[in-house]
Motif scaffolding. Structure first.
Motif, PDB file in Angstrom:
ATOM      1  N   ALA A  68      34.087  38.167  30.722  1.00 23.98           N
ATOM      2  CA  ALA A  68      33.800  36.786  31.107  1.00 23.98           C
ATOM      3  C   ALA A  68      35.086  35.999  31.333  1.00 23.98           C
ATOM      4  O   ALA A  68      35.205  35.236  32.305  1.00 23.98           O
ATOM      5  N   ARG A  69      36.064  36.170  30.462  1.00 24.75           N
ATOM      6  CA  ARG A  69      37.337  35.473  30.634  1.00 24.75           C
ATOM      7  C   ARG A  69      38.060  35.965  31.894  1.00 24.75           C
ATOM      8  O   ARG A  69      38.692  35.177  32.600  1.00 24.75           O
ATOM      9  N   ASN A  70      37.939  37.241  32.167  1.00 24.04           N
ATOM     10  CA  ASN A  70      38.525  37.790  33.388  1.00 24.04           C
ATOM     11  C   ASN A  70      37.879  37.157  34.620  1.00 24.04           C
ATOM     12  O   ASN A  70      38.561  36.782  35.585  1.00 24.04           O
ATOM     13  N   ALA A  71      36.547  36.995  34.577  1.00 19.56           N
ATOM     14  CA  ALA A  71      35.827  36.388  35.693  1.00 19.56           C
ATOM     15  C   ALA A  71      36.278  34.946  35.917  1.00 19.56           C
ATOM     16  O   ALA A  71      36.479  34.512  37.061  1.00 19.56           O
ATOM     17  N   LEU A  72      36.439  34.201  34.848  1.00 19.88           N
ATOM     18  CA  LEU A  72      36.906  32.819  34.976  1.00 19.88           C
ATOM     19  C   LEU A  72      38.300  32.769  35.588  1.00 19.88           C
ATOM     20  O   LEU A  72      38.605  31.900  36.410  1.00 19.88           O
ATOM     21  N   GLY A  73      39.146  33.712  35.190  1.00 17.26           N
ATOM     22  CA  GLY A  73      40.497  33.767  35.746  1.00 17.26           C
ATOM     23  C   GLY A  73      40.495  34.058  37.238  1.00 17.26           C
ATOM     24  O   GLY A  73      41.274  33.476  37.998  1.00 17.26           O
ATOM     25  N   ILE A  74      39.612  34.968  37.658  1.00 21.39           N
ATOM     26  CA  ILE A  74      39.516  35.305  39.083  1.00 21.39           C
ATOM     27  C   ILE A  74      39.178  34.061  39.903  1.00 21.39           C
ATOM     28  O   ILE A  74      39.828  33.756  40.916  1.00 21.39           O
ATOM     29  N   VAL A  75      38.153  33.329  39.453  1.00 20.26           N
ATOM     30  CA  VAL A  75      37.726  32.156  40.209  1.00 20.26           C
ATOM     31  C   VAL A  75      38.800  31.070  40.194  1.00 20.26           C
ATOM     32  O   VAL A  75      39.072  30.426  41.211  1.00 20.26           O
ATOM     33  N   SER A  76      39.439  30.888  39.057  1.00 21.81           N
ATOM     34  CA  SER A  76      40.501  29.879  38.957  1.00 21.81           C
ATOM     35  C   SER A  76      41.640  30.181  39.920  1.00 21.81           C
ATOM     36  O   SER A  76      42.108  29.301  40.658  1.00 21.81           O
ATOM     37  N   ARG A  77      42.082  31.431  39.932  1.00 28.18           N
ATOM     38  CA  ARG A  77      43.186  31.805  40.835  1.00 28.18           C
ATOM     39  C   ARG A  77      42.759  31.738  42.296  1.00 28.18           C
ATOM     40  O   ARG A  77      43.549  31.387  43.175  1.00 28.18           O
ATOM     41  N   GLU A  78      41.500  32.077  42.573  1.00 23.86           N
ATOM     42  CA  GLU A  78      41.007  32.011  43.943  1.00 23.86           C
ATOM     43  C   GLU A  78      41.028  30.568  44.456  1.00 23.86           C
ATOM     44  O   GLU A  78      41.374  30.311  45.618  1.00 23.86           O
ATOM     45  N   ILE A  79      40.664  29.618  43.596  1.00 30.93           N
ATOM     46  CA  ILE A  79      40.692  28.203  43.973  1.00 30.93           C
ATOM     47  C   ILE A  79      42.125  27.749  44.232  1.00 30.93           C
ATOM     48  O   ILE A  79      42.409  27.056  45.219  1.00 30.93           O
ATOM     49  N   GLU A  80      43.032  28.168  43.358  1.00 32.72           N
ATOM     50  CA  GLU A  80      44.416  27.716  43.458  1.00 32.72           C
ATOM     51  C   GLU A  80      45.170  28.380  44.607  1.00 32.72           C
ATOM     52  O   GLU A  80      45.904  27.723  45.358  1.00 32.72           O
ATOM     53  N   GLN A  81      44.995  29.706  44.747  1.00 29.80           N
ATOM     54  CA  GLN A  81      45.839  30.466  45.666  1.00 29.80           C
ATOM     55  C   GLN A  81      45.224  30.626  47.057  1.00 29.80           C
ATOM     56  O   GLN A  81      45.938  30.896  48.025  1.00 29.80           O
ATOM     57  N   ARG A  82      43.911  30.501  47.163  1.00 28.61           N
ATOM     58  CA  ARG A  82      43.188  30.572  48.441  1.00 28.61           C
ATOM     59  C   ARG A  82      43.566  31.800  49.280  1.00 28.61           C
ATOM     60  O   ARG A  82      43.994  31.685  50.432  1.00 28.61           O
TER      61      ARG A  82
ATOM     62  N   ARG B 152      51.272  41.640  58.185  1.00 31.18           N
ATOM     63  CA  ARG B 152      50.086  40.798  57.973  1.00 31.18           C
ATOM     64  C   ARG B 152      49.153  41.402  56.929  1.00 31.18           C
ATOM     65  O   ARG B 152      48.650  40.702  56.033  1.00 31.18           O
ATOM     66  N   LEU B 153      48.918  42.702  57.025  1.00 31.24           N
ATOM     67  CA  LEU B 153      48.028  43.366  56.067  1.00 31.24           C
ATOM     68  C   LEU B 153      48.651  43.426  54.687  1.00 31.24           C
ATOM     69  O   LEU B 153      47.953  43.305  53.667  1.00 31.24           O
ATOM     70  N   ARG B 154      49.957  43.620  54.624  1.00 39.24           N
ATOM     71  CA  ARG B 154      50.633  43.595  53.323  1.00 39.24           C
ATOM     72  C   ARG B 154      50.462  42.247  52.645  1.00 39.24           C
ATOM     73  O   ARG B 154      50.174  42.167  51.443  1.00 39.24           O
ATOM     74  N   ARG B 155      50.662  41.169  53.397  1.00 35.89           N
ATOM     75  CA  ARG B 155      50.484  39.841  52.815  1.00 35.89           C
ATOM     76  C   ARG B 155      49.060  39.630  52.335  1.00 35.89           C
ATOM     77  O   ARG B 155      48.818  39.118  51.249  1.00 35.89           O
ATOM     78  N   MET B 156      48.101  40.059  53.137  1.00 39.07           N
ATOM     79  CA  MET B 156      46.699  39.935  52.763  1.00 39.07           C
ATOM     80  C   MET B 156      46.412  40.681  51.461  1.00 39.07           C
ATOM     81  O   MET B 156      45.739  40.166  50.551  1.00 39.07           O
ATOM     82  N   ALA B 157      46.924  41.922  51.352  1.00 37.41           N
ATOM     83  CA  ALA B 157      46.681  42.737  50.158  1.00 37.41           C
ATOM     84  C   ALA B 157      47.327  42.118  48.924  1.00 37.41           C
ATOM     85  O   ALA B 157      46.707  42.051  47.850  1.00 37.41           O
ATOM     86  N   LEU B 158      48.570  41.675  49.042  1.00 36.53           N
ATOM     87  CA  LEU B 158      49.264  41.081  47.901  1.00 36.53           C
ATOM     88  C   LEU B 158      48.570  39.817  47.413  1.00 36.53           C
ATOM     89  O   LEU B 158      48.374  39.624  46.205  1.00 36.53           O
ATOM     90  N   ASP B 159      48.206  38.936  48.333  1.00 35.59           N
ATOM     91  CA  ASP B 159      47.606  37.665  47.934  1.00 35.59           C
ATOM     92  C   ASP B 159      46.234  37.855  47.303  1.00 35.59           C
ATOM     93  O   ASP B 159      45.906  37.223  46.294  1.00 35.59           O
ATOM     94  N   LYS B 160      45.419  38.736  47.882  1.00 34.57           N
ATOM     95  CA  LYS B 160      44.067  38.939  47.333  1.00 34.57           C
ATOM     96  C   LYS B 160      44.131  39.579  45.962  1.00 34.57           C
ATOM     97  O   LYS B 160      43.425  39.163  45.034  1.00 34.57           O
ATOM     98  N   LEU B 161      44.976  40.588  45.795  1.00 36.34           N
ATOM     99  CA  LEU B 161      45.066  41.254  44.498  1.00 36.34           C
ATOM    100  C   LEU B 161      45.689  40.341  43.451  1.00 36.34           C
ATOM    101  O   LEU B 161      45.314  40.392  42.272  1.00 36.34           O
ATOM    102  N   SER B 162      46.624  39.488  43.850  1.00 39.15           N
ATOM    103  CA  SER B 162      47.226  38.549  42.904  1.00 39.15           C
ATOM    104  C   SER B 162      46.193  37.590  42.334  1.00 39.15           C
ATOM    105  O   SER B 162      46.307  37.153  41.187  1.00 39.15           O
ATOM    106  N   ALA B 163      45.178  37.261  43.131  1.00 40.46           N
ATOM    107  CA  ALA B 163      44.100  36.410  42.648  1.00 40.46           C
ATOM    108  C   ALA B 163      43.082  37.190  41.832  1.00 40.46           C
ATOM    109  O   ALA B 163      42.580  36.717  40.812  1.00 40.46           O
ATOM    110  N   ASP B 164      42.767  38.405  42.282  1.00 41.06           N
ATOM    111  CA  ASP B 164      41.710  39.186  41.634  1.00 41.06           C
ATOM    112  C   ASP B 164      42.167  39.834  40.334  1.00 41.06           C
ATOM    113  O   ASP B 164      41.537  39.653  39.286  1.00 41.06           O
ATOM    114  N   MET B 165      43.205  40.650  40.404  1.00 39.86           N
ATOM    115  CA  MET B 165      43.643  41.454  39.262  1.00 39.86           C
ATOM    116  C   MET B 165      45.171  41.428  39.184  1.00 39.86           C
ATOM    117  O   MET B 165      45.835  42.419  39.515  1.00 39.86           O
ATOM    118  N   PRO B 166      45.776  40.311  38.775  1.00 35.14           N
ATOM    119  CA  PRO B 166      47.238  40.196  38.817  1.00 35.14           C
ATOM    120  C   PRO B 166      47.971  41.150  37.887  1.00 35.14           C
ATOM    121  O   PRO B 166      49.176  41.349  38.045  1.00 35.14           O
TER     122      PRO B 166
END
Length: 452
Positions: free
Chosen positions: A382-396, A423-437
């Protein structure tokens, strides 16, 4: 009757058929995405129950039903594989679903413990030996085992991918590559299908400390290419805290190949191995996406399904690292475009990300001391889920692009297209940084791609 009492009564009924007493000390084990596992005592025996409570013989992504799995485990034991003894299968009259009871093996499956041992050479030798024994097992009498034909499997995965939206550019790139690089067929052998850290038991004391003691979870077994098993345990995700060690987080791929061949396995083929490494990484990405759709459908509304769905971005990063060598040198050296500007917190009321952080902190300080066992695990999810959403809001982060995904899947663009890899590298880094840093390979990718 309570669920616990029903389980105990039904299990007692099954155990009585083989002369064992009623179970005691029933404890639910963590893990198991497709079914429950319970540890218990039956007199002097320590046993494990694996079951689907609803009674379905086929759940999740299983290749075979429970009765076929029990027969397969017996065949693996007969071939000398360190698989657990199956004691009894559940029957409809037991009233507790489908499954079977096994004799528990010694050792732990926890990668955080296993990867801390300092006998990697011995453990890799054990893994190579057990894998070779698996692949030469005689399963000619097990007619329920499916045969995997690679091109058919790829067609099915393409259909699944499109059903999940077909809008992830890195997955489109990987699928296009797979369809263009299918290796020649080989005589099918028994493939475990889930031979990885987490499904291997390793001893913790005495002469067996750091040595393999058991091979578990045969539900994905099928007939196919043995290199699929060799590659699966070498996926980055299954190396856990040691992404720098290519084979199981324990040693090098060369070490595994030598051990496997020395134990009677077939000659290691690096090209075939690479194909299956990409294949199973893509396969697991689809498995993660499927978790989210399972939750949406209402079939399983567990929080764990939702969080695992966000692990798709781990596989996208890994796929890009596996495929980027196909890009021209100039593209591999091209600087990455900037990330989206992060959300800036104001001085007024806390934004949504801050509210989620506050909830997570409250769960950790006030609720965590009150829970134990599986509830403690669910709290962490549950705490992991909250972190995912929080980072997604902040980092977009941007994860999907239907037009780009279609161009890559149909070959109108590829990894050699100017600017595409960056472009794909940036996409991968940003998404993973929000999901599972905390994903260990993220740090390696940042070092390789950004020089950080």
């Amino acid at each position: 009757m309570s669920a616990a009492a029903t389980l105990e009564q039904g299990l007692s009924h099954a155990l009585a058929r083989i002369g064992l007493p009623a179970p005691t000390d029933l404890a639910r084990l963590s893990g198991g995405a497709n079914m429950e596992s319970w540890l218990f005592k039956a007199g002097s025996e320590t046993c494990v129950l694996r079951r689907s409570p609803g009674g379905s013989q086929l759940v999740g992504g299983r290749s075979i039903d429970y009765r076929a799995e029990a027969d397969l485990i017996r065949a693996a034991c007969a071939a000398g594989v360190m698989a657990p003894d199956v004691l009894v299968e559940l029957e409809e009259g037991d009233g507790i679903g489908s499954g079977f009871v096994m004799r528990a093996l010694p050792g732990v499956p926890d990668p955080s413990i296993i990867l801390g041992f300092e006998n990697g050479a011995e453990l890799i030798a054990d893994i190579g030996r057990e894998m070779a024994a698996t692949h030469r097992a005689d399963v000619s009498q097990l007619t329920a085992l499916p045969v995997m034909e690679t091109r058919d499997a790829l067609r099915a995965m393409r259909e699944r991918y499109m059903n999940y939206g077909g809008d992830r550019p890195i997955l489109s790139l990987a699928l296009r590559w797979l369809e263009a690089n299918v290796p020649p067929a080989v005589p099918p052998r028994l493939v475990h299908g889930d031979f990885r850290m987490g499904n291997l038991l390793v001893g913790t004391e005495g002469d067996m400390k750091g040595r393999l003691t058991g091979v578990l979870d045969w539900e994905l077994a099928h007939l196919g290419d043995p290199h699929e098993d060799l590659a699966y345990g070498c996926m980055t995700v299954w190396r856990f805290s040691r992404p720098d060690r290519g084979a199981f987080g324990v040693g090098s791929i060369e070490d595994l190949a030598r051990a496997y061949e020395a134990a009677g396995g077939e000659k290691f083929d690096p090209v075939r191995f690479h194909f299956w490494l990409v294949y199973r990484t893509f396969w697991w990405a689809l498995g993660c996406l499927q978790m989210g759709n399972t939750w949406r459908s209402g079939l399983d509304r567990s929080l764990e399904r939702v969080v695992v769905a966000h692990r798709t971005s781990e596989q996208e990063l890994d796929l890009l690292r596996l495929l980027e060598e196909d890009a021209p040198a100039a593209e591999r050296k091209r600087p990455l475009p900037p990330s989206p500007e992060p959300l800036i917190a104001g001085m007024g009321e806390p934004n949504g990300a801050e509210v989620l952080t506050a909830i997570s902190e409250w769960l950790n300080s006030d609720i965590k001391p009150l829970v134990s066992g599986r509830d403690k695990f669910v709290l962490a999810v549950a705490r992991n889920a909250l972190g995912i959403v929080s980072r997604e809001i902040e980092q977009r982060p941007v994860a999907t692009d239907a037009a780009l995904a279609a161009d890559l899947l149909e070959g109108r663009a590829d990894i050699s297209t100017p600017g595409m890899l960056a472009r794909l590298r940036r996409m991968a880094l940003d998404k993973l940084s929000a999901d599972m840093p905390k994903y260990p390979a993220l740090k390696l990718a940042r070092q390789e791609w950004e020089g950080n």
